[in-house]
Design a protein around this motif. Structure first.
Motif, mmCIF file in Angstrom:
data_model
loop_
_atom_site.group_PDB
_atom_site.id
_atom_site.type_symbol
_atom_site.label_atom_id
_atom_site.label_comp_id
_atom_site.label_asym_id
_atom_site.label_seq_id
_atom_site.Cartn_x
_atom_site.Cartn_y
_atom_site.Cartn_z
ATOM 1 N N ILE B 347 7.465 -5.483 3.776
ATOM 2 C CA ILE B 347 6.857 -4.327 4.448
ATOM 3 C C ILE B 347 5.628 -3.870 3.653
ATOM 4 N N ILE B 348 5.798 -3.784 2.342
ATOM 5 C CA ILE B 348 4.688 -3.322 1.506
ATOM 6 C C ILE B 348 3.510 -4.295 1.594
ATOM 7 N N ARG B 350 2.687 -6.420 3.953
ATOM 8 C CA ARG B 350 2.042 -6.360 5.260
ATOM 9 C C ARG B 350 1.187 -5.085 5.370
ATOM 10 N N ALA B 351 1.730 -3.969 4.867
ATOM 11 C CA ALA B 351 0.998 -2.710 4.945
ATOM 12 C C ALA B 351 -0.284 -2.791 4.130
ATOM 13 N N LEU B 354 -2.977 -4.541 5.973
ATOM 14 C CA LEU B 354 -3.543 -3.797 7.104
ATOM 15 C C LEU B 354 -4.381 -2.589 6.680
ATOM 16 N N GLU B 355 -4.119 -2.110 5.464
ATOM 17 C CA GLU B 355 -4.781 -0.892 4.974
ATOM 18 C C GLU B 355 -6.278 -0.814 5.281
ATOM 19 N N VAL B 356 -6.743 0.384 5.566
ATOM 20 C CA VAL B 356 -8.169 0.580 5.802
ATOM 21 C C VAL B 356 -8.827 0.979 4.480
ATOM 22 N N LYS B 357 -9.782 0.176 4.043
ATOM 23 C CA LYS B 357 -10.500 0.501 2.807
ATOM 24 C C LYS B 357 -11.600 1.509 3.143
#
Ligand code: SF4
Ligand code: SF4
Lengths: 194, 615
Positions: B347-348, B350-351, B354-357
């Motif tokens: 989960i971590i 994948r997150a 996806l994170e927005v920089k």
């Protein structure tokens, strides 16, 4: 007993002010408090996140899998907090998306909502959606988005409404009525859900 | 009574409560809020509080105030201690009269850029006692204690904190203010206050060593706590203390611990006693193995073999600020148990993907945006490639010129270092032009000696001083060049005059909101042989807005905008967005615009129009 609150958004949304009201409320209630804020260069559009820990707390930050409730003012910012979500913990998701400059021309690069939801479900979070922008516009004060969310949070957390409203009143310089209206709308919006 | 205070605010409260009469420092994250909190109250408190030009000067001022009998404190970030140390090392030998406290905040985990320096070593190097703060409450209590100790031993005391304490708020018990109105008085004693003779210096050295022992005796039972419960032991100090307690309570751990509140000198006897009952030990301290190495020495001398977990065996890292997770892991290693599982790593992972920089760039309307745009264009105008022209950068907002879309700056070292480095590149034989960029406050702090050196050595380089009138990055403190406002010091020092005084001949002034002229002037300066200085002068946009300086209002004319995105790619101003309802990607200027007008100048279609002029 601890109550751990994680709050995130981007600069300009009022995350810090919202968090500070909660920390002050906890003080009023005679609780121990830890209030962490990460504001970086605190400018518009940069990520901002706060953690408010109430009760028998020692460390400055929320330990893994221990956030009782999250308030996410900018949707994708929840992705930076998955480590902390407590199974069955509540995540209040605001519908707002803020694109950084390089994504403006490529909105398709913004993470898909379904994917975010899937991850939250995998983490066993209990999601509550709110369109705080819409509600804030309804009361005629677009910048009161944070107070809509404060209302929702207060309701879900069963905060002493009078007390938190008092703290709120003391901390806002103007447009008190509209801010309180925003709070009340947020408070009511989630009430039926519970 | 209790108040919600950050560590720095609690230090400010401690300063008030202990009757301090002189407070100075230089802004620097994570220490700034001490003086920031106190300064507006200076009049009401009736004490002297100032932002000094740099940490060395601040330390000298506080010292002399203490020599005259007053309680005085100087505050700084860890890098500032490097600057102040030249004076402090000598001051510590001489000792003090009124209490003298040096408050320094380290930044493990680098919340604000710069090095992960462990300032505890300065206490050893300088031969002075150091208290290490481990909570917001201690931030207040230790200020008072430090003053008490300093006056008893008649020597300066270091007070060290770290960002995860100084920037976090908590409920803090506050007390009453003791008001001290001491008579200023100083007696001539050259064997104590000067250092020309070896015997005097060595006597002073001996005095400092004696003071260390005295300090240790005074505080030992008040800052070092022992808890005995079994053969597993933990020695803990500083910011690690809070997460350690969190873990002990959360998992109901049964172990012995020793919490250390004075790191120089360490409580040798207490440590020796503690080790007697311990078979396996964990040392919890952020950054270097400062205590751990000493614990090894003590255990070696006591002849007892103990398993020691810490940095030397790799259980813990020498980097970063310790999260709860790291402390928990180290306790798992000590106790050989599994305490709690963590979030599913899938989960971590994948997150994270996806994170927005959200990269940081200049604020809306920031004058530096204009300066860096103009520097890049001037380089181009002279037919150089940007990748061939070295531009040394400096500390503060100006360093953001290294980021997209400008990517102008190449280096960042320390306050004022841009001007020194630029000279070295020239003497090394770089034939193409070399530029240095530096902010106003940074220039006052440490930029003047390297400018004098450049002029004196007649090296060819161009120094661009980005004069926005404020020490902006740390939260808009005043500096010697700030426009005098009501209630503040009426003196103002003009950077142009300073540069003239340093012997610079080719000095020009530009307004970075006027791009065309700025480009021409910078290009000329680059071609000028010898030292050329360009002062790019325009107030920090956030401060202009706060002070309600009137700037024009602009809008994009949708009939002219072609959606070419030149404005976006060349300026990256956060006030500009894509028109929400337009599919062709036309631009729109949001209400957060600060009216710098740069986008108007870069737009090739003249699509950006002024709808209301500056008044
Ligand atoms: S004038 Fe243009 S570049 Fe300047 S702040 Fe406004 S939108 Fe940004
Ligand atoms: S704080 Fe001021 S000087 Fe710094 S980036 Fe923002 S506008 Fe520019």
């Amino acid at each position: 007993m601890q109550y751990n609150i994680y709050l995130a958004g981007v600069g300009g949304q009022g995350v810090v002010r919202l968090s500070e009201i909660i920390a002050r409320y906890a003080m009023e209630k005679g609780k121990r408090v830890k209030f962490y804020k990460e504001i970086g260069l605190a400018q518009r559009g940069g990520p901002v996140h706060c953690e408010v820990r109430i009760g028998d707390v020692f460390g400055p930050r929320i330990p893994p899998l221990s956030s009782n409730i999250m308030v996410i003012m900018e949707l994708s910012e929840v992705l930076k907090a998955l480590e902390l979500i407590k199974p069955k913990g509540v995540v209040i998701l605001n519908k707002k998306k803020v694109y950084p400059i390089d994504m403006m021309a490529h909105p398709e690069r913004y993470p898909k909502q379904e994917e975010i939801i899937k991850l939250l479900n995998d983490a066993k979070a209990e999601i509550i959606w709110i369109d705080a922008e819409k509600i804030a516009l309804e009361v005629g004060l677009p910048i009161a988005e944070n107070n809509v969310l404060l209302g929702a949070l207060s309701s879900i957390s069963s905060f002493d409404k009078e007390c938190i409203l008092n703290v709120l009143r003391k901390s806002i310089p103007r447009e008190i009525d509209k801010n309180i209206a925003a709070f009340n709308k947020g408070y009511e919006v989630v009430n039926p859900i519970r | 009574m209790k108040k919600l205070l950050t560590g720095n605010e609690a230090v400010a409260e401690g300063i008030i409560e202990s009757g301090t009469e002189v407070v100075c420092g230089y802004p620097g994250t994570p220490s700034t809020e001490v003086i920031q909190t106190l300064l507006p109250k200076a009049k009401e408190l009736g004490i002297h509080i100032e932002w000094s030009v740099n940490e060395k000067v601040a330390s000298e001022i506080a010292t002399a105030a203490s020599w005259a009998g007053k309680r005085a404190i100087v505050t700084m970030k860890m890098s500032g201690l490097n600057v102040a140390s030249d004076s402090l090392c000598s001051i510590i030998y001489s000792g003090c009269r009124g209490g003298l406290v040096i408050y320094v905040v380290d930044d493990p985990g680098v919340s604000a850029g710069m090095v992960e320096q462990d300032s505890r070593y300065y206490a050893k190097l300088g031969v002075a006692p150091m208290l290490d703060i481990s909570s917001q409450q201690e931030s207040l209590d230790f200020v008072k204690l430090a003053f008490e100790v300093s006056e008893k031993i008649k020597g300066p005391v270091f007070l060290r904190s770290t960002a995860s304490i100084s920037h976090v708020a908590s409920d803090v018990k506050i007390g009453k203010r003791v008001e001290l109105k001491r008579e200023a008085h100083f007696e001539r004693d050259i064997s104590k206050y000067t250092k020309p003779k070896a015997s005097w210096c060595m006597n002073q050295h001996q005095d400092s060593l004696t003071r260390l022992n005295e300090a240790s005796k005074i505080v030992d039972s008040r800052v070092n706590q022992v808890h005995l419960e079994g053969k597993y032991g933990v020695i803990v100090s500083g910011a690690a203390w809070e997460n350690f307690q969190e873990a002990v309570n959360r998992y109901n751990l049964k172990l012995s611990w020793l919490k250390i509140g004075i790191v120089n000198p360490l409580p040798d006897e207490k440590i020796k006693e503690f080790l007697k009952d311990i078979d396996k030990l964990l040392v919890l301290e952020e950054l270097e193995p400062f205590i751990e190495a000493e614990v090894m020495r003590i255990s070696f001398l006591s002849g007892k073999k103990i398993d020691i977990l810490g940095k030397f065996d790799g259980t813990l890292s020498m980097m970063g600020s310790y999260s709860f997770k790291e402390i928990k892991k180290s306790l798992e290693a000590l106790l050989k148990v599994k305490l709690e599982s963590e979030q599913n790593s899938e989960i971590i992972k994948r997150a994270e993907e996806l994170e927005v920089k959200r990269p940081t760039s200049f604020c809306i309307g920031c004058p530096h945006r204009g300066t860096y745009y103009a520097i890049n264009k001037a380089i181009k105008k002279l037919k150089y490639k940007k990748k061939d022209i070295i531009v040394t950068g400096d500390i503060g907002c100006t360093i953001l010129g290294m980021n997209k879309p400008f990517e102008t700056c190449w280096t960042e070292v320390a306050m004022g270092a841009s001007i020194g480095l630029a000279q070295g590149f020239k003497w090394a034989g770089i034939e193409k032009p070399v530029l240095a960029t530096i902010g106003d406050s940074t220039f006052f702090h440490a930029g003047i000696p390297p400018l004098i050196n450049a002029v004196y050595q007649n090296v060819s380089l161009t120094i661009i001083i980005l004069d926005n009138g404020w020490t902006a990055m740390t939260g808009f403190q005043e500096n010697p060049g700030t426009i005098p406002l009501k209630d503040t010091n009426p003196m103002r020092i003009d950077i142009v005059e300073v540069c003239k005084g340093c012997g610079a001949k080719d000095i020009s002034v530009i307004d970075p909101y006027h791009l065309k002229e700025s480009i021409d002037v910078i290009a000329e300066a680059i071609e000028h042989p010898g030292v050329s200085v360009v002062v790019s002068r325009r107030e920090c946009a956030l401060q202009s807005r706060r002070r309600k300086v009137n700037l024009p209002k602009l809008k994009v004319n949708p009939d002219k905008c072609t959606g070419c995105r030149v404005c976006l790619s060349s300026l990256a101003c956060p006030a500009m967005i894509f028109h929400p309802k337009d599919k062709k990607g036309l631009m729109e200027i949001t209400s957060s615009c600060n009216g710098c007008g740069l986008c108007k100048d870069v737009c090739p279609e003249e699509a950006i129009e002024v709808i209301k002029d500056a008044v």
